[in-house]
Design an enzyme around this catalytic site. Structure first.
Site, PDB file in Angstrom:
ATOM      1  N   GLN A   3      -0.215   4.809  12.220  1.00  0.00           N
ATOM      2  CA  GLN A   3      -0.032   5.621  10.971  1.00  0.00           C
ATOM      3  C   GLN A   3       1.204   5.954  10.748  1.00  0.00           C
ATOM      4  OE1 GLN A   3      -3.152   5.424  12.325  1.00  0.00           O
ATOM      5  NE2 GLN A   3      -4.499   5.069  10.801  1.00  0.00           N
ATOM      6  N   GLY A   4       1.889   6.367   9.795  1.00  0.00           N
ATOM      7  CA  GLY A   4       3.155   6.537   9.748  1.00  0.00           C
ATOM      8  C   GLY A   4       4.186   5.674   9.921  1.00  0.00           C
ATOM      9  N   ASP A   5       3.696   4.168  10.252  1.00  0.00           N
ATOM     10  CA  ASP A   5       4.793   3.206  10.407  1.00  0.00           C
ATOM     11  C   ASP A   5       4.630   2.312   9.365  1.00  0.00           C
ATOM     12  OD1 ASP A   5       5.738   4.129  13.015  1.00  0.00           O
ATOM     13  OD2 ASP A   5       3.936   3.215  13.998  1.00  0.00           O
ATOM     14  N   SER A   6       3.542   2.487   8.278  1.00  0.00           N
ATOM     15  CA  SER A   6       3.651   1.327   7.468  1.00  0.00           C
ATOM     16  C   SER A   6       4.797   1.077   6.524  1.00  0.00           C
ATOM     17  CB  SER A   6       2.502   2.062   6.243  1.00  0.00           C
ATOM     18  OG  SER A   6       1.321   1.851   6.550  1.00  0.00           O
ATOM     19  N   HIS A  26       0.660  -1.254  -0.138  1.00  0.00           N
ATOM     20  CA  HIS A  26      -0.007  -0.062   0.178  1.00  0.00           C
ATOM     21  C   HIS A  26       0.923   1.248   0.037  1.00  0.00           C
ATOM     22  CE1 HIS A  26       0.108  -0.137   4.485  1.00  0.00           C
ATOM     23  NE2 HIS A  26      -0.031   1.138   4.523  1.00  0.00           N
ATOM     24  N   ASP A  69       0.070  -7.668   1.407  1.00  0.00           N
ATOM     25  CA  ASP A  69       0.511  -6.174   1.518  1.00  0.00           C
ATOM     26  C   ASP A  69       2.137  -6.182   1.444  1.00  0.00           C
ATOM     27  OD1 ASP A  69       0.592  -3.680   1.551  1.00  0.00           O
ATOM     28  OD2 ASP A  69      -0.329  -3.400   3.684  1.00  0.00           O
TER      29      ASP A  69
END
Length: 508
Positions: free
Chosen positions: A258-261, A116, A168
Site C-alpha cells: 500500500q502506498g506504492d500503487s 484504481h 488497471d
C-alpha cells in the site's frame, strides 16, 4: 544531425486518499490477509490524521487501521536513478499534503499510473470539498525541493474493473510541462523477452519501512524476480488475465505494498539503454506474503491505448541488428552478461531533448542528461546516413571545465547542454541535414578513467563511421575495466559507468 555551433550572432540568454472511495463501497476494514489494491493504507510522510471535519475524519479512520503501506524489505534509492518517478499528492483545506500514489512521466504533460488511483481520485473529489491533486517530482525525498504540478485531467482504461482489477492503467494530464526525463516503456515485441523468469525487476515507491512505523519521505526501491504465469495464476486465479503479471519472492518478506500503487516496475534494457518500465503496481494479497507475489499491470499490453492518448510516449522494441550504425554501439556493455540479480544497482543514465523527439531543420535544441553515478560525460550523434559525430565535449563547444576535452557530472545532477553559461556565450546545438531518424548516444565513465585522449580524438567534429563509433566506445569501456583493482573485478560491470541511446527525428 546535431551540430555544435560556435558563437552565434545575436545570441541571448502509489494509495491513500484513493481508499476513500473504496472504503465507502466496502466499509469493513481490509485485513492484511485479504487481497487489496496497493493503494490502500497510510502513505509516506504527512498522513492526513488531522482532518478538520467529522466526515473526513471518519473516512481516514479506516485507512489508518491498515498500516501495511511500504516497499517491504527495500532500500533508499540513489539520487539520479529514477528521475521520471513522481508522487501523486493531495492537498486541501482539511488535509495535510500527502502522497497517495506513484506514477511516471511518459511525456512532458502526461503521467502513467494505475486506474484504481485515477478512480479513487475522481471519487474523492466528489466527497472532499476543496481537495486538489498534483504531482511532485525531481526528488528522491519528498521533503526536498523539486517540482509540483497540478493535475488538470485524468483518464482510466475503459475496461478497468474495480473488483477484478483488470486493465488497471490510467493517465494523468498535467497543467504544465514537467522538467523531467521521459520514462521509456517496454514495447509489445520486447515484453516476452524480458517479462519472464529468471529476470529480476526493480519496483520503487514511497512508504513506511516497518509494520507500524512512521512513514518515510524517501523513495524506496526493491529488486524482485518475475514470476511465471502459471505460478501467478495459481495464486490469484482469474484475476490474472494477460493484462497483468506477477513479481515477488516465493518465501515472501519483500514486496511492494500500500502506498506504492501506480508506481513503476522496471527491467534492464537488454540493448544497453536506460531501464524500461514494464509494470504498474496494481494489487496483491496482503503484502510480502509467501506464495502471493505482487501483481502489476502490464505496460506492453496497453501500448495501443497509451499511444492513442499520448502519441509521443516512447516504447522500446528489440533492435534488429544492422538497422542502423548506432545499434552496434548500443549493445549491452558486457556481451553474454548474466541476468543482473540486483538491477537497482546498475548505473542509470537518462538523456532527452528539451524540445522533444521531433525537431525541425535549422532549429536549436538543448540536451538534458541525468546520471546516477559521477564521472565524465560524452555525447555522440548518429544521423540517418550512418555518420556519427562527437558533439560533446568538442572544441566547438567548451565543457563547463572550460577546456573542451572533458565534462564532469555529479550523481543525480541534471546537466543541460549547452549550459546557460554556454548559451549566453552563443554556443548552441543547431539541427542540420539530413532529415529522418537520428540517435543520441551518451556515455558516462568514472573519473579514474583517463580518457582525454580518446574523447579528444574526434573533438574537432570529424565524421565517425559506425564501426569507428563502436570501437571508440569499446575503447572507453575497456579502459574503464583496466582501472579496476582485483576486488572490484567481481562487481557487476555497469555499476559505475552508464550508457543511454535516444532516438529522435529531424523534419523539414
Amino acid at each position: 544531425m546535431v551540430c555544435p555551433t560556435g558563437r552565434m550572432p545575436n545570441a541571448g540568454s502509489r494509495a491513500m486518499l484513493i481508499a476513500l472511495a473504496l472504503t465507502l463501497l466496502a466499509p469493513t476494514v481490509l485485513r492484511a490477509e485479504e487481497q487489496s489494491t496497493r493503494g490502500l493504507g497510510r502513505t509516506t510522510s504527512s498522513a492526513a490524521t488531522e482532518a478538520a471535519t467529522e466526515e473526513v475524519s471518519d473516512l481516514f479512520q479506516n485507512l489508518l487501521a491498515n498500516d501495511d503501506n511500504r516497499i517491504v524489505g527495500g532500500s533508499k534509492a540513489k539520487p539520479g536513478q529514477w528521475k521520471s518517478m513522481v508522487a501523486i499528492m493531495v492537498k486541501g483545506p482539511n488535509l495535510k499534503t500527502t502522497s497517495i500514489c506513484g506514477g511516471t512521466i511518459i511525456d512532458k504533460q502526461w503521467v502513467l499510473t494505475a486506474a484504481h488511483c485515477v478512480a479513487g481520485m475522481e471519487d474523492a473529489l466528489a466527497k472532499l470539498k476543496g481537495a486538489r491533486f498534483f504531482v511532485r517530482g525531481g526528488v528522491s525525498n519528498l521533503s526536498r525541493k523539486g517540482f509540483d504540478i497540478e493535475i488538470d485531467r485524468s483518464l482510466r482504461h475503459d475496461s478497468y474493473t474495480r473488483l477484478e482489477q483488470h486493465n488497471d492503467v490510467g493517465l494523468l494530464h498535467l497543467a504544465t510541462s514537467a522538467n523531467a526525463p521521459v520514462q521509456p516503456l517496454i514495447g509489445e515485441g520486447l515484453h516476452p523477452r524480458l517479462v519472464a523468469p529468471p529476470h529480476m525487476a526493480t519496483v520503487i515507491g514511497y512508504g513506511a519501512t516497518s509494520w507500524e512505523g512512521d512513514g518515510s519521505p524517501d523513495l524506496l526501491q526493491l529488486d524482485v524476480p518475475i514470476v511465471a504465469t502459471q505460478q501467478c495464476t495459481e495464486a490469484y486465479g482469474t484475476k490474472i488475465d494477460g493484462s497483468n503479471f506477477c513479481a515477488g519472492f516465493p518465501e515472501g518478506g519483500r514486496d511492494s505494498c500500500q502506498g506504492d500503487s501506480g508506481g513503476p516496475l522496471y527491467l534492464p534494457d537488454p540493448d544497453g539503454g536506460p531501464m524500461v518500465q514494464a509494470g504498474i503496481v496494481s494489487f496483491g494479497r496482503g503484502c510480502a506474503e509467501a506464495k502471493y507475489p505482487g501483481v502489476y499491470a502490464s505496460v506492453a499490453k496497453f501500448q495501443g491505448w497509451i499511444l492513442k492518448h499520448v502519441p509521443n510516449a516512447r516504447f522500446i522494441e528489440p533492435k534488429p541488428q544492422g538497422e542502423s550504425p548506432v545499434v552496434a554501439a548500443s549493445k549491452p556493455l558486457v556481451t553474454g552478461a548474466p541476468v543482473p540479480q540486483k538491477p537497482s544497482e546498475l548505473a542509470q543514465l537518462t538523456i532527452d531533448i528539451a524540445q522533444g523527439t521531433k525537431v525541425r531543420l535549422d532549429s536549436y535544441i538543448d540536451v538534458r542528461v541525468v546520471s546516477s553515478v559521477p564521472g565524465n560525460l560524452a555525447l555522440f550523434n548518429t544521423d540517418s546516413d550512418g555518420r556519427s559525430y562527437q558533439i560533446f565535449p568538442t572544441n566547438k563547444m567548451p565543457s563547463k571545465n572550460g577546456d573542451g576535452s572533458r565534462a564532469h557530472v555529479e550523481a543525480g545532477e541534471t546537466v543541460l547542454i549547452p549550459s546557460p553559461e554556454m548559451r549566453d556565450a552563443g554556443y548552441r546545438f543547431r539541427v542540420t541535414p539530413p532529415t529522418g531518424r537520428n540517435w543520441l548516444t551518451a556515455l558516462v565513465v568514472p573519473e579514474r578513467v583517463k580518457a582525454d585522449d580518446l574523447l579528444g580524438r574526434y573533438a574537432d567534429g570529424a565524421t565517425i563511421d559506425g564501426k569507428d563509433l563502436t570501437r571508440l566506445i569499446d575503447d572507453l569501456i575497456q579502459r574503464e575495466k583496466e582501472t579496476r583493482d582485483l576486488t572490484a573485478q567481481a562487481i557487476p560491470p555497469a555499476t559505475d559507468r552508464a550508457r543511454a541511446v535516444l532516438e529522435y527525428r529531424i523534419n523539414r
